[in-house]
Design a protein around this motif. Structure first.
Motif, mmCIF file in Angstrom:
data_model
loop_
_atom_site.group_PDB
_atom_site.id
_atom_site.type_symbol
_atom_site.label_atom_id
_atom_site.label_comp_id
_atom_site.label_asym_id
_atom_site.label_seq_id
_atom_site.Cartn_x
_atom_site.Cartn_y
_atom_site.Cartn_z
ATOM 1 N N TYR A 181 0.963 -1.221 0.020
ATOM 2 C CA TYR A 181 -0.128 -0.175 -0.070
ATOM 3 C C TYR A 181 0.809 1.261 -0.168
ATOM 4 O O TYR A 181 1.122 1.725 1.148
ATOM 5 N N ARG A 193 -2.150 3.929 -5.299
ATOM 6 C CA ARG A 193 -3.243 2.616 -5.227
ATOM 7 C C ARG A 193 -2.284 1.471 -4.827
ATOM 8 O O ARG A 193 -0.947 1.202 -5.080
ATOM 9 N N ALA A 194 -3.174 0.653 -4.345
ATOM 10 C CA ALA A 194 -2.380 -0.759 -3.817
ATOM 11 C C ALA A 194 -1.860 -1.444 -5.000
ATOM 12 O O ALA A 194 -2.314 -1.568 -5.956
#
Lengths: 206, 206
Positions: free
Chosen positions: B69, B74-75
């Protein structure tokens, strides 16, 4: 039901340890410590094994960017991203009926924020309804330990009205009024097919 | 149709460039250079946009092991593996009917090896049939450029008999005899819903 087992998991966090969690589930009773997703998945397993319905959660859509193919070993995805689903999470068949639904947990007690949904999910529910599907939402009030099946039509109405009347959430009383309440149980964990049958019966009466 | 555009892609290889391939598709005609998966996805888009049917390919199931993360971004999935699907690839609703199918390409000309299927797919088709679903397989003979919709019941019969009669494949003639042939077209690319309607009509006549 046991209120001393609060659900520490993040909403919609995918469970990535299927083997582990299925071992763990054997010692769980009812909804103790289970997320709504786990409760529905367990119920779907029960319904499938008893030839009652064939309903699955769809896999989380992933955009794969990089995959390694090591020798003598299975492919490893090395870079990937979560994508937004274009449909609802669950669909399948029950007694000849196409069933399509979304499941949402909330920690609110008096309200249900509409931001739990996305436009494409509403559009998908509308499209499935048009084709004659049985479409709804399962809402779990985590702190109240109460479960409701709200027909998609009601959700769609609240959704479409939010820009006119400015209501960004549905009140708990409104949900109670338009939904069928289901109680968590042992086998299946969440006997939601009973409510689906009721939705079908209500539709026939109209 | 253009036989000079052989399909170099691997069977069932997930297309991970949706933006790019949709641009590319605009200059393609009919099935030229498209995999069966792409042809079906294009057709499903057409059917959805014309309110004819709501059918999607399910995402490839992935087991996620490690996610990063990063801040302000974004992840990123850093380690994940492909999992075997427990169902078929496609399902949805057409005019009140639950539709469920698997799609397979083959480069054979005279035969169709049963090893293209897994036991769990057969079991899933059986279970959906029991619930009253319209279940079938779309088979594309890549080199012949011919497409067949074979009712799941026929596939199940061949599958269940293979240990008794030793036949590990279905002969082309047998497929022709029990299937509905569909021709690739422009819009939709693969008008398979016509064949689905025929399956429904045949079932009603019984």
């Amino acid at each position: 039901m046991n209120l001393n087992y609060p659900d520490g998991r993040k909403f919609n966090q995918p469970s990535n340890k299927p083997a582990l969690s299925s071992t763990k589930k054997k010692i769980l009773f009812g909804d103790r410590g289970m997320t709504l997703e786990e409760e529905i998945n367990e119920s779907n397993k029960y319904y499938r094994s008893h030839d009652i319905a064939v309903i699955y959660k769809k896999p989380t859509p992933i955009q794969i960017v990089k995959v390694d193919y090591p020798k003598r070993s299975r492919a490893v995805i090395k870079e990937a991203y979560f994508r937004q689903a274009s449909t609802t999470d669950y669909n399948g068949i029950y007694n000849g009926y196409y069933v399509d639904f979304e499941a949402k947990e909330t920690k609110h007690k008096n309200t249900f924020p509409l931001k739990n949904f996305h436009q494409h999910q509403i559009d998908h529910l509308k499209a499935c309804q048009k084709q004659g599907g049985v479409c709804f939402v399962i809402i779990k009030y985590v702190l109240l330990k109460r479960y409701f099946i709200m027909p998609a039509q009601n959700l769609i109405t609240y959704w479409d009205n939010q820009n006119q009347d400015g209501a960004k959430s549905i009140q708990f009383k409104q949900i109670v009024d338009c939904s069928i309440e289901i109680n968590s149980s042992y086998n299946p964990t969440l006997p939601y097919i009973e409510a689906v049958q009721q939705l079908i019966d209500n539709e026939k009466e109209k």
